[in-house]
Design a protein around this motif. Sequence first.
Motif, PDB file in Angstrom:
ATOM      1  N   PRO A  26      -4.444   7.620  -8.972  1.00  0.00           N
ATOM      2  CA  PRO A  26      -3.517   6.490  -8.960  1.00  0.00           C
ATOM      3  C   PRO A  26      -2.783   6.347 -10.289  1.00  0.00           C
ATOM      4  O   PRO A  26      -3.143   6.968 -11.291  1.00  0.00           O
ATOM      5  CB  PRO A  26      -4.446   5.299  -8.729  1.00  0.00           C
ATOM      6  CG  PRO A  26      -5.701   5.688  -9.442  1.00  0.00           C
ATOM      7  CD  PRO A  26      -5.835   7.182  -9.220  1.00  0.00           C
ATOM      8  N   GLU A  27      -1.761   5.501 -10.272  1.00  0.00           N
ATOM      9  CA  GLU A  27      -1.105   5.064 -11.500  1.00  0.00           C
ATOM     10  C   GLU A  27      -1.492   3.619 -11.760  1.00  0.00           C
ATOM     11  O   GLU A  27      -1.737   2.860 -10.820  1.00  0.00           O
ATOM     12  CB  GLU A  27       0.420   5.169 -11.375  1.00  0.00           C
ATOM     13  CG  GLU A  27       0.945   6.580 -11.332  1.00  0.00           C
ATOM     14  CD  GLU A  27       2.466   6.615 -11.278  1.00  0.00           C
ATOM     15  OE1 GLU A  27       3.090   5.544 -11.076  1.00  0.00           O
ATOM     16  OE2 GLU A  27       3.039   7.709 -11.435  1.00  0.00           O
ATOM     17  N   LEU A  28      -1.556   3.238 -13.017  1.00  0.00           N
ATOM     18  CA  LEU A  28      -1.842   1.856 -13.356  1.00  0.00           C
ATOM     19  C   LEU A  28      -0.569   1.039 -13.207  1.00  0.00           C
ATOM     20  O   LEU A  28       0.449   1.350 -13.828  1.00  0.00           O
ATOM     21  CB  LEU A  28      -2.380   1.741 -14.778  1.00  0.00           C
ATOM     22  CG  LEU A  28      -2.787   0.332 -15.230  1.00  0.00           C
ATOM     23  CD1 LEU A  28      -3.902  -0.217 -14.356  1.00  0.00           C
ATOM     24  CD2 LEU A  28      -3.198   0.347 -16.696  1.00  0.00           C
ATOM     25  N   GLN A  29      -0.613   0.033 -12.360  1.00  0.00           N
ATOM     26  CA  GLN A  29       0.540  -0.828 -12.120  1.00  0.00           C
ATOM     27  C   GLN A  29       0.333  -2.165 -12.821  1.00  0.00           C
ATOM     28  O   GLN A  29      -0.592  -2.906 -12.486  1.00  0.00           O
ATOM     29  CB  GLN A  29       0.731  -1.053 -10.618  1.00  0.00           C
ATOM     30  CG  GLN A  29       1.903  -1.937 -10.272  1.00  0.00           C
ATOM     31  CD  GLN A  29       3.214  -1.309 -10.677  1.00  0.00           C
ATOM     32  OE1 GLN A  29       3.528  -0.191 -10.277  1.00  0.00           O
ATOM     33  NE2 GLN A  29       3.989  -2.024 -11.482  1.00  0.00           N
ATOM     34  N   PRO A  30       1.186  -2.497 -13.807  1.00  0.00           N
ATOM     35  CA  PRO A  30       1.030  -3.796 -14.473  1.00  0.00           C
ATOM     36  C   PRO A  30       1.342  -4.955 -13.533  1.00  0.00           C
ATOM     37  O   PRO A  30       2.014  -4.799 -12.516  1.00  0.00           O
ATOM     38  CB  PRO A  30       2.072  -3.728 -15.610  1.00  0.00           C
ATOM     39  CG  PRO A  30       2.407  -2.278 -15.761  1.00  0.00           C
ATOM     40  CD  PRO A  30       2.245  -1.676 -14.407  1.00  0.00           C
ATOM     41  N   GLN A  31       0.861  -6.117 -13.894  1.00  0.00           N
ATOM     42  CA  GLN A  31       1.174  -7.341 -13.158  1.00  0.00           C
ATOM     43  C   GLN A  31       2.678  -7.575 -13.164  1.00  0.00           C
ATOM     44  O   GLN A  31       3.376  -7.268 -14.132  1.00  0.00           O
ATOM     45  CB  GLN A  31       0.453  -8.509 -13.815  1.00  0.00           C
ATOM     46  CG  GLN A  31       0.813  -9.875 -13.264  1.00  0.00           C
ATOM     47  CD  GLN A  31       0.171 -10.993 -14.071  1.00  0.00           C
ATOM     48  OE1 GLN A  31      -0.640 -10.744 -14.955  1.00  0.00           O
ATOM     49  NE2 GLN A  31       0.541 -12.224 -13.775  1.00  0.00           N
ATOM     50  N   GLY A  32       3.185  -8.121 -12.060  1.00  0.00           N
ATOM     51  CA  GLY A  32       4.604  -8.459 -12.015  1.00  0.00           C
ATOM     52  C   GLY A  32       5.303  -7.920 -10.791  1.00  0.00           C
ATOM     53  O   GLY A  32       4.672  -7.522  -9.807  1.00  0.00           O
ATOM     54  N   THR A  33       6.622  -7.867 -10.845  1.00  0.00           N
ATOM     55  CA  THR A  33       7.442  -7.427  -9.718  1.00  0.00           C
ATOM     56  C   THR A  33       7.546  -5.913  -9.695  1.00  0.00           C
ATOM     57  O   THR A  33       7.775  -5.276 -10.727  1.00  0.00           O
ATOM     58  CB  THR A  33       8.849  -8.043  -9.804  1.00  0.00           C
ATOM     59  OG1 THR A  33       8.736  -9.473  -9.806  1.00  0.00           O
ATOM     60  CG2 THR A  33       9.701  -7.615  -8.616  1.00  0.00           C
ATOM     61  N   VAL A  34       7.369  -5.358  -8.493  1.00  0.00           N
ATOM     62  CA  VAL A  34       7.382  -3.906  -8.318  1.00  0.00           C
ATOM     63  C   VAL A  34       8.395  -3.565  -7.226  1.00  0.00           C
ATOM     64  O   VAL A  34       8.459  -4.229  -6.189  1.00  0.00           O
ATOM     65  CB  VAL A  34       5.988  -3.381  -7.885  1.00  0.00           C
ATOM     66  CG1 VAL A  34       5.993  -1.866  -7.803  1.00  0.00           C
ATOM     67  CG2 VAL A  34       4.920  -3.867  -8.837  1.00  0.00           C
ATOM     68  N   SER A  35       9.187  -2.540  -7.459  1.00  0.00           N
ATOM     69  CA  SER A  35      10.130  -2.060  -6.453  1.00  0.00           C
ATOM     70  C   SER A  35       9.504  -0.898  -5.695  1.00  0.00           C
ATOM     71  O   SER A  35       8.997   0.047  -6.309  1.00  0.00           O
ATOM     72  CB  SER A  35      11.434  -1.597  -7.116  1.00  0.00           C
ATOM     73  OG  SER A  35      12.345  -1.102  -6.145  1.00  0.00           O
ATOM     74  N   LEU A  36       9.519  -1.004  -4.356  1.00  0.00           N
ATOM     75  CA  LEU A  36       8.971   0.055  -3.511  1.00  0.00           C
ATOM     76  C   LEU A  36      10.119   0.758  -2.800  1.00  0.00           C
ATOM     77  O   LEU A  36      10.923   0.122  -2.107  1.00  0.00           O
ATOM     78  CB  LEU A  36       7.984  -0.533  -2.498  1.00  0.00           C
ATOM     79  CG  LEU A  36       6.795  -1.301  -3.099  1.00  0.00           C
ATOM     80  CD1 LEU A  36       5.875  -1.799  -1.988  1.00  0.00           C
ATOM     81  CD2 LEU A  36       6.032  -0.436  -4.100  1.00  0.00           C
ATOM     82  N   ALA A  37      10.184   2.047  -2.951  1.00  0.00           N
ATOM     83  CA  ALA A  37      11.313   2.841  -2.463  1.00  0.00           C
ATOM     84  C   ALA A  37      11.396   2.843  -0.943  1.00  0.00           C
ATOM     85  O   ALA A  37      10.392   2.608  -0.257  1.00  0.00           O
ATOM     86  CB  ALA A  37      11.190   4.270  -2.980  1.00  0.00           C
ATOM     87  N   PRO A  38      12.574   3.113  -0.405  1.00  0.00           N
ATOM     88  CA  PRO A  38      12.705   3.251   1.048  1.00  0.00           C
ATOM     89  C   PRO A  38      11.753   4.312   1.590  1.00  0.00           C
ATOM     90  O   PRO A  38      11.468   5.297   0.919  1.00  0.00           O
ATOM     91  CB  PRO A  38      14.166   3.678   1.240  1.00  0.00           C
ATOM     92  CG  PRO A  38      14.864   3.214   0.013  1.00  0.00           C
ATOM     93  CD  PRO A  38      13.866   3.315  -1.099  1.00  0.00           C
ATOM     94  N   SER A  39      11.260   4.090   2.790  1.00  0.00           N
ATOM     95  CA  SER A  39      10.378   5.010   3.524  1.00  0.00           C
ATOM     96  C   SER A  39       9.136   5.408   2.731  1.00  0.00           C
ATOM     97  O   SER A  39       8.667   6.539   2.839  1.00  0.00           O
ATOM     98  CB  SER A  39      11.154   6.257   3.968  1.00  0.00           C
ATOM     99  OG  SER A  39      11.627   7.003   2.863  1.00  0.00           O
ATOM    100  N   SER A  40       8.601   4.482   1.953  1.00  0.00           N
ATOM    101  CA  SER A  40       7.377   4.757   1.190  1.00  0.00           C
ATOM    102  C   SER A  40       6.213   3.947   1.749  1.00  0.00           C
ATOM    103  O   SER A  40       6.391   2.906   2.366  1.00  0.00           O
ATOM    104  CB  SER A  40       7.575   4.430  -0.287  1.00  0.00           C
ATOM    105  OG  SER A  40       7.823   3.040  -0.479  1.00  0.00           O
ATOM    106  N   CYS A  41       5.013   4.457   1.492  1.00  0.00           N
ATOM    107  CA  CYS A  41       3.774   3.774   1.873  1.00  0.00           C
ATOM    108  C   CYS A  41       2.933   3.640   0.610  1.00  0.00           C
ATOM    109  O   CYS A  41       2.590   4.659  -0.013  1.00  0.00           O
ATOM    110  CB  CYS A  41       3.003   4.567   2.926  1.00  0.00           C
ATOM    111  SG  CYS A  41       3.925   4.908   4.448  1.00  0.00           S
TER     112      CYS A  41
END
Length: 255
Positions: A235-250
């Motif tokens: 995995p990658e470490l995701q900081p707290q906050g708003t995250v953008s998830l790309a089209p057609s991603s899971c």
Amino acid sequence: MTKTCTTEELLAGTQIPLDVFSYHYYNGVSERIAGVLPAAHWPSHLAHSDPYLAVAPDCARAHAALRDRFVPGGQMWVTESGDAGGGGDTWASTYLDVLRTLNELGSYATITDGVIFHNTLASSDYGFLEHGTFLPRPNYFAALLWNRLMGSAVYDCRELNRENVHVYCHSRKDGACGVVYLIINNSLTDAISVTIPQKALRYTLHAQTMRSSAMLLNGKELTISGNCGLPELVPELQPQGTVSLAPSSCTFFSL
């Protein structure tokens, strides 16, 4: 002419109490038999759509009502499944079918605590392994990641779902305190934004094209190495906050 019977007719005369209610399920029929059952075939350009992804949970809810009637308190099993009857569609071996597979697992778990048997392991277009070479296809890695991350406790996330966004939440499979979210963005064009309340471990599955036979985890292609060694699902470490998830991603977030 072969006579068909309904589930009610089939089970009405049952004398011995049943332990499990089971059924077979496919999202339609494949291209190779679409000429026989044209109304049951979904074209590839709809294989990411909300109506297509809704087929599995709608079918499960219909069968859950029958389970409650004939096997009250019992588990419900899908004892044969895949993307389409008749050996699978030509895109079943590609990333395009990962959206259906993960949404099927997520939605089914919200309806029952039963299990899904996938047909098949190493044969047909929807086999998890490529026929002959036994190389893992995208759905294999998707199911593997699901199995490693998602625990048995299921939480209600229905209020988070909207058009082209499907959210599921489970306990952590590793037994640690916390939850794991699965967020499917099945739009082919639009990114979505989500807010993570605390730092998390992020696993994003995507591909260069929808019909790619190679799947990426956080941008790195998933392939076996050496003597059939599975890649590390890092995995990658995701900081707290708003995250953008790309089209057609899971994306799985482990919090």
